[in-house]
Design an enzyme around this catalytic site. Sequence first.
Site, PDB file in Angstrom:
ATOM      1  N   HIS A 187       0.798  -1.225   0.000  1.00  0.00           N
ATOM      2  CA  HIS A 187       0.000   0.000   0.000  1.00  0.00           C
ATOM      3  C   HIS A 187       0.829   1.272   0.000  1.00  0.00           C
ATOM      4  CE1 HIS A 187      -4.142  -1.509   0.491  1.00  0.00           C
ATOM      5  NE2 HIS A 187      -3.590  -2.492   1.168  1.00  0.00           N
ATOM      6  N   LYS A 238      -8.651  13.514   4.688  1.00  0.00           N
ATOM      7  CA  LYS A 238      -7.822  12.312   4.643  1.00  0.00           C
ATOM      8  C   LYS A 238      -6.802  12.397   5.770  1.00  0.00           C
ATOM      9  CE  LYS A 238      -6.789  13.369   0.394  1.00  0.00           C
ATOM     10  NZ  LYS A 238      -6.974  12.147  -0.375  1.00  0.00           N
ATOM     11  N   ARG A 239      -6.066  11.332   5.970  1.00  0.00           N
ATOM     12  CA  ARG A 239      -5.003  11.339   6.967  1.00  0.00           C
ATOM     13  C   ARG A 239      -4.039  12.489   6.683  1.00  0.00           C
ATOM     14  NH1 ARG A 239      -0.174   8.475   6.757  1.00  0.00           N
ATOM     15  NH2 ARG A 239      -0.901   7.432   4.861  1.00  0.00           N
ATOM     16  N   LYS A 277       0.429  14.175   1.199  1.00  0.00           N
ATOM     17  CA  LYS A 277      -0.950  14.407   0.753  1.00  0.00           C
ATOM     18  C   LYS A 277      -1.210  15.889   0.501  1.00  0.00           C
ATOM     19  CE  LYS A 277      -2.632  10.233   3.080  1.00  0.00           C
ATOM     20  NZ  LYS A 277      -3.174   9.478   1.939  1.00  0.00           N
ATOM     21  N   THR A 303      -8.837   5.950  -1.836  1.00  0.00           N
ATOM     22  CA  THR A 303     -10.224   5.495  -1.971  1.00  0.00           C
ATOM     23  C   THR A 303     -11.191   6.649  -1.733  1.00  0.00           C
ATOM     24  OG1 THR A 303     -10.185   4.745   0.349  1.00  0.00           O
ATOM     25  CG2 THR A 303      -9.794   3.083  -1.367  1.00  0.00           C
ATOM     26  N   LYS A 332     -14.845   7.727  -3.611  1.00  0.00           N
ATOM     27  CA  LYS A 332     -16.101   8.037  -2.923  1.00  0.00           C
ATOM     28  C   LYS A 332     -16.644   9.390  -3.378  1.00  0.00           C
ATOM     29  CE  LYS A 332     -14.667   5.450   1.197  1.00  0.00           C
ATOM     30  NZ  LYS A 332     -13.221   5.471   1.346  1.00  0.00           N
TER      31      LYS A 332
END
Length: 809
Positions: free
Chosen positions: A354, A542-543, A548, A650, A654
Amino acid sequence: MGYTSKQLSKLMVDKLRRTFGRDVSEATDADMFQTCALVLRDIMSGNRVETREKNQKNNARQVHYLSLEFLVGRSLEKNAFNLGVLPQLKEALGSLGFSAADLFELEPDAGLGNGGLGRLAACYLESTATLEIPATGYSICYELGIFKQKIVDGQQVELPDNWLQLGAAWLVTRPEDTEEVHFGGHVDVSYENGRRVVRHSGYTTVLAVPRDMKIAGYKTNHTNRLRLWDAKSPTPVDLSRFSSGDYVKAVEEKATAEAIAKVLYPEDNHTEGKMLRLRQQYFFVSATVQSIVRKHKAKYGTLRNFHEKHAIQINDTHPTLVIPELMRILLDEEGYNWDDAWYITTHTVSYTNHTVLAEALERWPQDLIINLLPRIWLILDEISGKYQRRLEQEFHGDMDRVSRNAIIWDGQVRMANLCVCACQAINGVSALHSDILKNDVFHDAYRRDPKKFLNVTNGIDHRRWLAQINPGLHELMCEAVGSGDYLLHPELMVQLEKKAPVATAKRLGEIKAANKRAFSDWYAREAGVLLNTDAMFDVQVKRLHEYKRQLLNAMHIIYLYQRLKDDPHFTFTPRVYLFGAKAAPGYAMAKQIIHLINSLANTVNADPACKDRLQVVFLENYRVSLAERLMPAAELSEQISTAGKEASGTGNMKFMMNGALTIGTLDGANVEMCQQVGEDNMFLFGLTANEVAAKVQQGYRSYEYYNQNETLRRILDQMTRGFDDGVSYTDIVNSLLFAPNGGMADQYFLLADFESYRAAQALAGQTYLDPKKWNQMALVNIARSGLFAADRAVTEYAKNIWHVDVRKD
């Protein structure tokens, strides 16, 4: 299946009396929630018995999905939906004087995960049940989850998440299936009658007690199981110490054992934290393998066919110790020789990678393993030695290549390399990610055995993430699909695009507007903050991790704010920026970014110049249930990670499925989303993965962007000065401009991508002013999102890795 509201009402009344000793008139909402959970649990337990009998009769191959996280969220509404009794449950509760919506809201999110890894595992487990694949998930029954986030003076504070107070209603404890897990001690190896005998003694025992959660499939009686291991001491109290008054020491062993199941991801920047994480990982894989082996041997009497009857999938490197643990049982307890044990193990276990981030590919100090898991260490050492000799032959003594691929090197045990060595299949989770694994991270291994490497692009549970959370869109989808059931056949979603596209796009706009109002109303009640529903909802949840690039988003907001202050008549599309993220407790930079976003939000939201034009909100304690409210309301989805760093994502799927348009880089599954909808239906920007690699090779100089770009310079200078609260973010600025020893400044290329990001944001804003065009783009995204359903991904695992059959409808 097939329960009426009257039948459910009777079941609830009877359960309430028998379990809580109360009539309906005396019951609290908490009583009734637990009652509903127990009634549905009973239904699923009956279905589970049928499922188990069918599996045993068919001798079906079992899938075992091992993950340190299962972010299942709330279960009451989801289970009722999958069981086909949601309308009946709502009606039954209403007849008894209770609000279903209030009970759904009362349920805590299960504290079993943190981010996309755990949510993916939960989606996949639901899909295995729907597709009637015999599967069990395994993890730890964390008492306090990761943490409940509180924002105090703009900063993250971590609080305990006591989810089990009500969440335990879904769990069934199985003491008869308790396993023993051994830590420490010493190992003696001897030979008796020519056979090697291994004796492990002097160890500390921890009991692994299973607490099972049933997972219902959609429109099927097939029910799978999530087995959560709770940690207990075999001696809860040392009575002799207790009697002598040494009360703390008397319960020390109990506390040490139970610490294993206290929290997810204990901080590991110290030796004790590393030891606890390693104990967690071995605890749950050892209990899992022992349980699987025990049941298999009871049925078949031998382990010779173990690999034919079981597929073990490890979700990231956390469960990698399943490899030496299975070897231990086969060698020490069952007496198999090395070659036979290795054959069985390597034909049973598969690995999903991952991440491409080096720091996330786990490495354990060998001394820690030697002390905590002495027998496992001996097996790892033997695996590593055999593998290294093979590498030296294949690489003709090229020790640079050997060192990159070795399992044990320089005092560390490399879990990803162990997976590459021992697993029958290795898969990435998006096409780009899988290519990076083949061409970079595991390039040598791929060249040796290319057939071992596969791609399975991630997918999401569209039954939860569309039908359950977005009823208006679900109704529209059902009309478009007609008699077909898109919840079992997500490929039918493309029909939405073909059904009166102009009228459908208009309805999508109306549905989105209603969802925005619903989210705004909820947030006003929750936090006392009114959101401007006439503005675009621009969302990044998100985290919190530097790659990110929540910071890039914040920098663009600073740019807009500065433009507004320079020129009150500056025109741009009004935005409500919504952030949600948790930072790991020990991740100082991530916590500073959260503080920065909140400092910025307080300044922007208090400035009259920004009224109805610019609003910034940090959503406290981001979690599954919050995401379920937010996703249907989002209009612009921020998927802006540095290209080549995000394995898949993911959340992007969504948002896409709920009609948000993506602003993002060509990273992770964004690439495949772009292939589905075309560049005209996304807002792409930034360097590609190859361009990022080229800049690294050439020598990236972020300071040049600061010197040459006045806009960037003003933004970073503002961060250094701070905002209305007077807090300076010099450390963040320094990380973007000045290289640490042996490192590179701005390692995630925020400054290099800023201008491209600003242009993409401007294009998104301009497009939003044309509702007809925007809604048409949203229509295309929704209609073509079926590829990203978890059912498709799980079917690929079943066909190409697990070799099991799936439901045929």
